[in-house]
Design a protein around this motif. Structure first.
Motif, PDB file in Angstrom:
ATOM      1  N   THR A   1       1.082  -1.018  -0.015  1.00 30.62           N
ATOM      2  CA  THR A   1      -0.027  -0.024  -0.173  1.00 30.62           C
ATOM      3  C   THR A   1       0.728   1.313   0.043  1.00 30.62           C
ATOM      4  OG1 THR A   1      -1.957  -0.972   1.362  1.00 30.62           O
ATOM      5  CG2 THR A   1      -2.093   1.315   1.216  1.00 30.62           C
ATOM      6  N   ILE A   2       2.072   1.108   0.923  1.00 22.96           N
ATOM      7  CA  ILE A   2       2.637   2.325   0.844  1.00 22.96           C
ATOM      8  C   ILE A   2       3.630   2.514  -0.586  1.00 22.96           C
ATOM      9  CG2 ILE A   2       5.002   3.273   1.907  1.00 22.96           C
ATOM     10  CD1 ILE A   2       4.050   1.725   4.475  1.00 22.96           C
ATOM     11  N   MET A   3       3.806   1.317  -1.231  1.00 22.11           N
ATOM     12  CA  MET A   3       4.523   1.550  -2.542  1.00 22.11           C
ATOM     13  C   MET A   3       3.528   2.177  -3.528  1.00 22.11           C
ATOM     14  SD  MET A   3       5.992  -1.441  -5.080  1.00 22.11           S
ATOM     15  CE  MET A   3       4.342  -2.028  -5.412  1.00 22.11           C
ATOM     16  N   LEU A   4       2.293   1.781  -3.245  1.00 19.11           N
ATOM     17  CA  LEU A   4       1.306   2.330  -4.464  1.00 19.11           C
ATOM     18  C   LEU A   4       0.925   3.820  -4.029  1.00 19.11           C
ATOM     19  CD1 LEU A   4      -1.215  -0.630  -4.617  1.00 19.11           C
ATOM     20  CD2 LEU A   4       0.343   0.024  -6.400  1.00 19.11           C
ATOM     21  N   LEU A   5       0.959   4.039  -2.926  1.00 21.04           N
ATOM     22  CA  LEU A   5       0.923   5.355  -2.584  1.00 21.04           C
ATOM     23  C   LEU A   5       1.841   6.444  -2.813  1.00 21.04           C
ATOM     24  CD1 LEU A   5      -0.706   5.441   1.002  1.00 21.04           C
ATOM     25  CD2 LEU A   5      -2.085   6.149  -1.067  1.00 21.04           C
ATOM     26  N   GLY A   6       3.425   5.768  -2.916  1.00 21.78           N
ATOM     27  CA  GLY A   6       4.265   6.621  -3.389  1.00 21.78           C
ATOM     28  C   GLY A   6       4.404   6.762  -4.966  1.00 21.78           C
ATOM     29  N   LEU A   7       3.828   5.779  -5.667  1.00 23.38           N
ATOM     30  CA  LEU A   7       3.593   5.597  -7.247  1.00 23.38           C
ATOM     31  C   LEU A   7       2.816   6.806  -7.760  1.00 23.38           C
ATOM     32  CD1 LEU A   7       4.041   1.827  -7.895  1.00 23.38           C
ATOM     33  CD2 LEU A   7       5.884   3.544  -8.277  1.00 23.38           C
ATOM     34  N   ILE A   8       1.466   6.776  -6.815  1.00 23.54           N
ATOM     35  CA  ILE A   8       0.336   7.754  -7.218  1.00 23.54           C
ATOM     36  C   ILE A   8       1.162   9.150  -6.919  1.00 23.54           C
ATOM     37  CG2 ILE A   8      -1.545   8.495  -6.539  1.00 23.54           C
ATOM     38  CD1 ILE A   8      -2.477   5.578  -5.748  1.00 23.54           C
ATOM     39  N   PHE A   9       1.774   9.328  -5.897  1.00 25.35           N
ATOM     40  CA  PHE A   9       2.421  10.786  -5.637  1.00 25.35           C
ATOM     41  C   PHE A   9       3.384  11.294  -6.724  1.00 25.35           C
ATOM     42  CE2 PHE A   9       1.945  13.933  -2.751  1.00 25.35           C
ATOM     43  CZ  PHE A   9       3.266  14.480  -2.365  1.00 25.35           C
ATOM     44  N   ARG A  10       4.118  10.374  -6.881  1.00 23.52           N
ATOM     45  CA  ARG A  10       5.134  10.621  -7.985  1.00 23.52           C
ATOM     46  C   ARG A  10       4.695  10.653  -9.215  1.00 23.52           C
ATOM     47  NH1 ARG A  10       9.274   6.209 -10.656  1.00 23.52           N
ATOM     48  NH2 ARG A  10       7.202   5.437 -11.590  1.00 23.52           N
ATOM     49  N   GLY A  11       3.409   9.965  -9.529  1.00 22.97           N
ATOM     50  CA  GLY A  11       2.702  10.439 -11.027  1.00 22.97           C
ATOM     51  C   GLY A  11       1.978  11.816 -10.894  1.00 22.97           C
ATOM     52  N   VAL A  12       1.243  11.970  -9.668  1.00 18.86           N
ATOM     53  CA  VAL A  12       0.775  13.463  -9.405  1.00 18.86           C
ATOM     54  C   VAL A  12       1.787  14.686  -9.549  1.00 18.86           C
ATOM     55  CG1 VAL A  12      -0.377  15.088  -7.942  1.00 18.86           C
ATOM     56  CG2 VAL A  12      -1.140  12.494  -8.365  1.00 18.86           C
ATOM     57  N   ALA A  13       2.885  14.284  -9.096  1.00 20.79           N
ATOM     58  CA  ALA A  13       4.054  15.429  -8.965  1.00 20.79           C
ATOM     59  C   ALA A  13       4.435  15.567 -10.535  1.00 20.79           C
ATOM     60  CB  ALA A  13       5.037  14.863  -8.157  1.00 20.79           C
ATOM     61  N   PHE A  14       4.766  14.469 -11.207  1.00 18.83           N
ATOM     62  CA  PHE A  14       5.267  14.732 -12.425  1.00 18.83           C
ATOM     63  C   PHE A  14       4.301  15.376 -13.331  1.00 18.83           C
ATOM     64  CE2 PHE A  14       6.259  12.887 -16.796  1.00 18.83           C
ATOM     65  CZ  PHE A  14       7.633  13.076 -16.734  1.00 18.83           C
ATOM     66  N   GLU A  15       2.986  15.164 -13.325  1.00 18.96           N
ATOM     67  CA  GLU A  15       2.320  16.207 -14.012  1.00 18.96           C
ATOM     68  C   GLU A  15       1.983  17.581 -13.502  1.00 18.96           C
ATOM     69  OE1 GLU A  15      -0.796  16.967 -16.904  1.00 18.96           O
ATOM     70  OE2 GLU A  15       0.515  15.013 -16.486  1.00 18.96           O
ATOM     71  N   PHE A  16       1.921  17.830 -12.260  1.00 16.79           N
ATOM     72  CA  PHE A  16       1.592  19.093 -11.626  1.00 16.79           C
ATOM     73  C   PHE A  16       3.058  19.917 -11.891  1.00 16.79           C
ATOM     74  CE2 PHE A  16      -2.056  17.680 -10.225  1.00 16.79           C
ATOM     75  CZ  PHE A  16      -3.025  18.728 -10.137  1.00 16.79           C
ATOM     76  N   ARG A  17       4.211  19.436 -11.743  1.00 19.51           N
ATOM     77  CA  ARG A  17       5.359  20.320 -11.975  1.00 19.51           C
ATOM     78  C   ARG A  17       5.629  20.910 -13.296  1.00 19.51           C
ATOM     79  NH1 ARG A  17       9.748  19.050 -14.851  1.00 19.51           N
ATOM     80  NH2 ARG A  17      10.975  19.878 -13.299  1.00 19.51           N
ATOM     81  N   TRP A  18       4.712  20.699 -14.256  1.00 22.73           N
ATOM     82  CA  TRP A  18       4.747  21.383 -15.641  1.00 22.73           C
ATOM     83  C   TRP A  18       3.593  22.394 -15.438  1.00 22.73           C
ATOM     84  CZ3 TRP A  18       8.689  20.341 -18.149  1.00 22.73           C
ATOM     85  CH2 TRP A  18       9.337  18.950 -18.222  1.00 22.73           C
ATOM     86  N   LYS A  19       2.805  22.606 -14.352  1.00 22.94           N
ATOM     87  CA  LYS A  19       1.608  23.550 -14.515  1.00 22.94           C
ATOM     88  C   LYS A  19       2.173  24.935 -13.667  1.00 22.94           C
ATOM     89  CE  LYS A  19      -1.147  20.457 -16.390  1.00 22.94           C
ATOM     90  NZ  LYS A  19      -1.411  20.811 -17.663  1.00 22.94           N
ATOM     91  N   THR A  20       3.221  24.918 -12.882  1.00 21.31           N
ATOM     92  CA  THR A  20       3.571  26.047 -12.144  1.00 21.31           C
ATOM     93  C   THR A  20       5.246  26.169 -12.263  1.00 21.31           C
ATOM     94  OG1 THR A  20       3.745  27.007  -9.944  1.00 21.31           O
ATOM     95  CG2 THR A  20       3.942  24.379 -10.201  1.00 21.31           C
TER      96      THR A  20
END
Length: 255
Positions: A9-28
């Motif tokens: 579960t921790i691994m999946l949360l880390g992967l989700i957080f990474r994916g969200v960060a990768f997307e949002f870093r281009w927005k700001t």
């Protein structure tokens, strides 16, 4: 699976957080550094949790009547924490050597600097995990050091030493391809050694491959799908590597 719910579960949360960060870093632009740290943090957490889960599996999972019979925190041990750290450092080595191969100029120089630190650390951690593993389980000790099992086990440390020599020599001589290939070889050899230790169990001392296997009809159905899909996946992967075979230049293109 219940034995590894927490680290998975921790691994999946880390992967989700990474994916969200990768997307949002281009927005700001103003807060981009925060998303960079979020991406790095999510990646590190995912890798560490994956290593912890692997360590918990290696040390053994108690199963009674095809059901997990251990406690909620059995996965959290000094050995599993060590394997978590080892996987984080090992992935850092893979990433650094991949960048050495695929980039140039300041990015490549930075990757060399990182690789010079994480390569020896990875080798030390491989040694520590390997030295600890036989003492976790008498079966491991037997398969690693008793005759004739030792004939299968003894080539692994020898090949690891060869891969380590190629890795360090490649970094010292500023080679580009050999450090990555040597790092990849280290991972492959470690998992081969793991397979030798596990066989014929899929969960050490609890569940064999045959106990975990699905019914023959289900396996036959999966085999048909694998025969069709695996060649397609291999062809697509080979084509992707061919298309992106060059180095990344300063503007993000390949040459």
């Amino acid at each position: 699976m219940p034995a590894l719910y927490a680290p998975i579960t921790i691994m999946l949360l880390g992967l989700i957080f990474r994916g969200v960060a990768f997307e949002f870093r281009w927005k700001t632009k103003r807060g981009q550094f925060l998303w960079d740290w979020a991406f790095a943090g999510g990646s590190t957490i995912a890798a560490f949790a994956q290593g912890v889960a692997l360590g918990a599996l290696v040390q053994g999972i108690p199963v009674v009547g095809r059901a997990y019979s251990g406690g909620w925190w059995d996965w959290l041990t000094p050995f599993s924490l060590l394997t978590g750290l080892a996987l984080v450092i090992g992935y850092a080595l893979l990433g650094a050597t991949w960048l050495i191969w695929k980039t140039e100029n300041h990015v490549q120089r930075r990757a060399y600097d990182i690789a010079f630190w994480v390569a020896p650390a990875t080798l030390v951690l491989i040694g520590l995990v390997s030295a600890w593993t036989p003492f976790l389980n008498a079966v491991y000790m037997q398969k690693w050091f008793s005759w004739p099992h030792v004939l299968l086990a003894i080539p692994i440390p020898a090949l690891v030493l060869v891969a380590a020599f190629i890795l360090l020599k490649g970094l010292t001589e500023r080679r580009e391809a050999s450090p990555f290939l040597a790092s990849l070889s280290l991972f492959v050899l470690c998992f081969i050694g793991l397979g030798i230790s596990f066989y014929p169990h899929i969960v050490p001392n609890s569940v064999t491959i045959w106990d975990a296997a699905a019914p023959d009809n289900s396996l036959a159905f999966l085999l048909v799908g694998a025969v069709v899909l695996v060649p397609i996946i291999l062809a697509y992967t080979a084509y992707s590597y061919w298309v992106f075979r060059g180095k990344v230049n300063a503007v993000g293109g390949y040459h």
